[in-house]
Design an enzyme around this catalytic site. Structure first.
Site, PDB file in Angstrom:
ATOM      1  N   PRO A   1      54.346 142.235  28.099  1.00 60.56           N
ATOM      2  CG  PRO A   1      54.742 142.548  30.374  1.00 60.56           C
ATOM      3  CD  PRO A   1      54.230 141.534  29.389  1.00 60.56           C
TER       4      PRO A   1
ATOM      5  NE  ARG B   1      38.456 156.674  19.819  1.00 58.95           N
ATOM      6  CZ  ARG B   1      39.057 157.613  19.082  1.00 58.95           C
ATOM      7  NH1 ARG B   1      40.146 157.306  18.384  1.00 58.95           N
ATOM      8  NH2 ARG B   1      38.580 158.826  19.034  1.00 58.95           N
TER       9      ARG B   1
ATOM     10  CG  ASP C   1      41.194 161.198  17.636  1.00 58.77           C
ATOM     11  OD1 ASP C   1      40.490 162.119  18.093  1.00 58.77           O
ATOM     12  OD2 ASP C   1      40.746 160.089  17.306  1.00 58.77           O
TER      13      ASP C   1
END
Length: 235
Positions: free
Chosen positions: A87, A152, A167
């Site tokens: 994080p 991808r 996108d």
């Protein structure tokens, strides 16, 4: 492209890596994913991979030795980057995904657990990466998101590669709305312009939708895009 995951829970990735476009990309050897368990590199009889933190405190910390041993067992391609999911790292972005998909041939992803990993792991890590400003139970979830986002973009994964450039985030804006048949459903209709056959009008409508949607939903992205537009006009 080769991906190496250093994870205490290799089974976490089994189903996701067999599904959809990512599964097909792996079957076609567009990418390869290998999972290495640090527990296999422990030297004590209990195969302990965590311990209490120096200085006290709640929770346990992942030990450095098994992780480094797992890392050193991996092959080393010329353009390799070692990533720690945490994080505290820099947020994942589309630009980072593009960078990894074009500039490296091997990504090693260390999945953290418990209260984190012994800080000395940073001596063998190139970059710390985060999925967002929140805390999850494990690093496997963001690691899977990273895998998906990068694979991808690799040539051959998406059949219509040009579609990638439309996108969300590719132009600094969110994507425009999409519709398909039927033209009317429960009184909800597809915008008339999309059924007009006027490609110039459609392109203009979609562009305006991107701008409006980004301004309404992501003011931070909109202001950044606006600044870039002003800078481009001044050049």
């Amino acid at each position: 492209m080769r991906f190496d995951l250093i994870s205490l829970f290799p089974d976490f990735f089994t189903s996701p890596l067999q599904s959809g476009l990512i599964g097909k990309a792996l079957q076609r050897h567009i990418a390869e994913v290998h999972v290495t368990n640090p527990r296999d590199f422990t030297t004590d009889k209990h195969h302990k991979v965590d311990d209490e933190p120096y200085g006290g405190g709640v929770g346990m910390v992942m030990k450095i030795a098994p992780i480094v041993a797992a890392l050193e067992s991996l092959p080393h391609k010329p353009q390799r980057e070692v990533i720690l999911m945490t994080p505290q790292g820099e947020p994942m972005t589309q630009s980072l995904f593009w960078q990894w998909s074009t500039d490296v041939d091997q990504l090693v992803i260390i999945c953290g657990h418990y209260e984190g990993v012994d800080e000395r792991i940073l001596n063998v890590v190139d970059r710390e990466v985060s999925l967002g400003d929140f805390v999850l139970t494990c690093g496997e979830i963001p690691a899977l998101a990273l895998l998906n986002g990068v694979i991808r973009l690799l040539p051959g994964t998406v059949a219509k590669r040009d579609s990638l450039h439309y996108d969300s985030f590719e132009s600094g804006l969110l994507d425009y709305p999409h519709y398909t048949r039927p033209a009317e459903f429960r009184g909800w209709t597809v915008p008339e312009v999309l059924r007009s056959g006027n490609h110039a009008a459609i392109a203009k409508w979609r562009r305006q939708q991107q701008i409006d949607r980004t301004r309404e939903r992501r003011r931070d992205l909109y202001e950044r895009w606006q600044q870039q537009e002003w800078e481009n006009k001044d050049e």
